[in-house]
Design a protein around this motif. Structure first.
Motif, PDB file in Angstrom:
ATOM      1  N   ASN A 110       0.795  -1.227   0.000  1.00 13.33           N
ATOM      2  CA  ASN A 110       0.000   0.000   0.000  1.00 13.33           C
ATOM      3  C   ASN A 110       0.827   1.276   0.000  1.00 13.33           C
ATOM      4  N   ILE A 111       1.968   1.254   0.667  1.00 18.53           N
ATOM      5  CA  ILE A 111       2.772   2.475   0.721  1.00 18.53           C
ATOM      6  C   ILE A 111       3.273   2.840  -0.674  1.00 18.53           C
ATOM      7  N   ALA A 112       3.524   1.829  -1.497  1.00 18.81           N
ATOM      8  CA  ALA A 112       3.910   2.084  -2.886  1.00 18.81           C
ATOM      9  C   ALA A 112       2.763   2.773  -3.621  1.00 18.81           C
ATOM     10  N   GLY A 113       1.544   2.324  -3.366  1.00 23.83           N
ATOM     11  CA  GLY A 113       0.375   2.926  -3.998  1.00 23.83           C
ATOM     12  C   GLY A 113       0.143   4.353  -3.553  1.00 23.83           C
ATOM     13  N   VAL A 114       0.343   4.626  -2.268  1.00 23.06           N
ATOM     14  CA  VAL A 114       0.176   5.989  -1.742  1.00 23.06           C
ATOM     15  C   VAL A 114       1.120   6.953  -2.457  1.00 23.06           C
ATOM     16  N   LEU A 115       2.359   6.540  -2.635  1.00 23.15           N
ATOM     17  CA  LEU A 115       3.350   7.390  -3.299  1.00 23.15           C
ATOM     18  C   LEU A 115       2.964   7.659  -4.750  1.00 23.15           C
ATOM     19  N   ILE A 116       2.512   6.617  -5.439  1.00 22.86           N
ATOM     20  CA  ILE A 116       2.153   6.764  -6.858  1.00 22.86           C
ATOM     21  C   ILE A 116       0.909   7.636  -7.026  1.00 22.86           C
ATOM     22  N   VAL A 117      -0.147   7.348  -6.246  1.00 17.03           N
ATOM     23  CA  VAL A 117      -1.383   8.124  -6.345  1.00 17.03           C
ATOM     24  C   VAL A 117      -1.160   9.549  -5.844  1.00 17.03           C
ATOM     25  N   GLY A 118      -0.387   9.685  -4.772  1.00 14.13           N
ATOM     26  CA  GLY A 118      -0.085  11.018  -4.242  1.00 14.13           C
ATOM     27  C   GLY A 118       0.612  11.887  -5.265  1.00 14.13           C
ATOM     28  N   PHE A 119       1.550  11.296  -6.013  1.00 16.68           N
ATOM     29  CA  PHE A 119       2.265  12.028  -7.060  1.00 16.68           C
ATOM     30  C   PHE A 119       1.293  12.458  -8.156  1.00 16.68           C
ATOM     31  N   ALA A 120       0.348  11.572  -8.509  1.00 17.73           N
ATOM     32  CA  ALA A 120      -0.647  11.891  -9.545  1.00 17.73           C
ATOM     33  C   ALA A 120      -1.546  13.047  -9.107  1.00 17.73           C
ATOM     34  N   ILE A 121      -1.876  13.086  -7.817  1.00 15.85           N
ATOM     35  CA  ILE A 121      -2.728  14.159  -7.298  1.00 15.85           C
ATOM     36  C   ILE A 121      -1.979  15.487  -7.277  1.00 15.85           C
ATOM     37  N   LEU A 122      -0.688  15.444  -6.964  1.00 15.85           N
ATOM     38  CA  LEU A 122       0.124  16.666  -6.978  1.00 15.85           C
ATOM     39  C   LEU A 122       0.189  17.258  -8.387  1.00 15.85           C
ATOM     40  N   LYS A 123       0.274  16.398  -9.388  1.00 15.03           N
ATOM     41  CA  LYS A 123       0.355  16.866 -10.774  1.00 15.03           C
ATOM     42  C   LYS A 123      -0.988  17.414 -11.256  1.00 15.03           C
ATOM     43  N   LYS A 124      -2.078  16.773 -10.792  1.00 20.95           N
ATOM     44  CA  LYS A 124      -3.411  17.214 -11.199  1.00 20.95           C
ATOM     45  C   LYS A 124      -4.352  17.104  -9.996  1.00 20.95           C
ATOM     46  N   PRO A 125      -4.613  18.228  -9.298  1.00 19.60           N
ATOM     47  CA  PRO A 125      -5.449  18.212  -8.087  1.00 19.60           C
ATOM     48  C   PRO A 125      -6.821  17.596  -8.327  1.00 19.60           C
ATOM     49  N   MET A 126      -7.368  17.018  -7.273  1.00 18.55           N
ATOM     50  CA  MET A 126      -8.672  16.361  -7.362  1.00 18.55           C
ATOM     51  C   MET A 126      -9.804  17.380  -7.371  1.00 18.55           C
ATOM     52  N   ARG A 127     -10.875  17.018  -8.068  1.00 20.75           N
ATOM     53  CA  ARG A 127     -12.098  17.833  -8.074  1.00 20.75           C
ATOM     54  C   ARG A 127     -13.286  16.900  -7.870  1.00 20.75           C
ATOM     55  N   HIS A 128     -13.989  17.120  -6.783  1.00 20.65           N
ATOM     56  CA  HIS A 128     -15.169  16.292  -6.538  1.00 20.65           C
ATOM     57  C   HIS A 128     -16.121  17.000  -5.579  1.00 20.65           C
ATOM     58  N   VAL A 129     -17.324  16.461  -5.474  1.00 22.20           N
ATOM     59  CA  VAL A 129     -18.361  17.035  -4.611  1.00 22.20           C
ATOM     60  C   VAL A 129     -18.122  16.666  -3.155  1.00 22.20           C
ATOM     61  N   GLY A 130     -17.781  15.398  -2.900  1.00 23.75           N
ATOM     62  CA  GLY A 130     -17.595  14.919  -1.527  1.00 23.75           C
ATOM     63  C   GLY A 130     -18.929  14.710  -0.831  1.00 23.75           C
ATOM     64  N   GLY A 131     -18.875  14.546   0.488  1.00 24.77           N
ATOM     65  CA  GLY A 131     -20.106  14.418   1.260  1.00 24.77           C
ATOM     66  C   GLY A 131     -20.393  13.038   1.811  1.00 24.77           C
ATOM     67  N   LYS A 132     -19.505  12.062   1.546  1.00 29.54           N
ATOM     68  CA  LYS A 132     -19.710  10.701   2.049  1.00 29.54           C
ATOM     69  C   LYS A 132     -18.450  10.196   2.762  1.00 29.54           C
TER      70      LYS A 132
END
Length: 297
Positions: free
Chosen positions: A47-69
């Protein structure tokens, strides 16, 4: 001829075939790493490998969502983490093919949970597939007078837990960026093991050994196993995502069952014995049931 046939295959089918093979290789490296560390630690590195990969993707392109759950988002991460613990524990203790087969029961349970929680209708064919899937599980587990073994229970739970996680994703997709959903799972799967590492020395519960473990710093070749496990897991995830983007979900879902065949082959290379006649029949029933469920989508 076989090379030409593969070249002419639908792109989605091709991606899923490769993903199924790389996922089996990931399982092999997890099994090798489990000789030197607990399944809890294997999950931590996965999982820590996944956190690093996904975290890097989010830094390059910030998330946009409604949220609420937020509670449902946490539930997806938590139940996925526990299911992954059960899955990797079984990889360490039973044949790779059997561990993968149990995890591939998730589409059968997903159909049931979607019916119960999302009010999705199931056709007569889908209900028949669910019944066949349960018969297949019985052939693999072959319960004795003492009931099911610990590995049977954890194996089925790995499928049930994954199904609950997938069902929650269907609801969460309307509220969150896909990366947020994946990250919730990866973060819980990283923080959870750290908490369990800290409390494990104070708990004497052999029956919960799939949840507990001591952190042991990898040495030598074990680092290679851990890194390869993370790399092949990431490759599998990317290829699966591409597969579902290229072809109908029902076709891709059916092809994904080749993972069981690849896992049996890779497992035998690692020293696993071939499945018994009863287990082989059970595997065929589960594959058939999973394909039927996939085809109803």
């Amino acid at each position: 001829m076989s090379r030409t046939y593969f070249k002419n295959l639908n792109k989605g089918v091709k991606y899923m075939l490769i993903a199924s093979f790389t996922f089996a290789i990931m399982g092999a490296f997890a099994k090798l790493a489990s000789v030197s560390m607990s399944s809890l630690e294997v999950v931590f590195f996965r999982n820590i490998a996944g956190v690093l990969i996904v975290g890097f993707a989010i830094l390059k392109k910030p998330m946009r969502h409604v949220g609420g759950k937020p509670l449902l988002l946490f539930f997806r991460g938590f139940i996925g983490f526990i299911a992954l613990l059960a899955f990797f524990y079984n990889i360490a203790h039973i044949s790779l093919g059997d561990a993968m087969t149990y995890s591939k029961t998730s589409p059968i349970f997903t159909a049931i949970f979607a019916f119960l929680f999302l009010q999705e209708k199931l056709s007569a064919k889908a209900w028949g597939a669910v019944f066949i899937g349960f018969i297949g599980i019985l052939f693999i587990t072959q319960p004795s007078e003492l009931g099911f073994t610990k590995y049977d229970v954890l194996g089925v739970f790995s499928g049930v837990g994954a199904a609950l996680a997938y069902t929650s994703v269907r609801e969460l997709k309307s509220y969150y960026d896909t990366r947020a959903i994946v990250l919730s799972f990866m973060l819980v799967g990283t923080i959870g093991p750290i908490v369990l590492f800290l409390i494990s020395p104070y708990l004497d519960a052999p029956e919960l050994d799939f949840l507990l473990g001591e952190f042991v710093m990898p040495q030598g070749i074990v680092w290679f196993y851990v890194i390869c496990m993370g790399v092949f897991a990431t490759i599998s995830q990317l290829l699966m995502t591409k597969a579902y983007g290229e072809t109908k979900a029902g076709i891709v879902g059916a092809v994904s069952y080749t993972n069981i065949l690849f896992s049996i082959m890779v497992g035998v290379m690692l020293g696993d014995s071939l499945p018994s006649l009863a287990s082989s029949f059970g595997i065929l029933l589960i594959v058939f049931a999973g394909i039927l469920v996939a085809k109803t989508k």
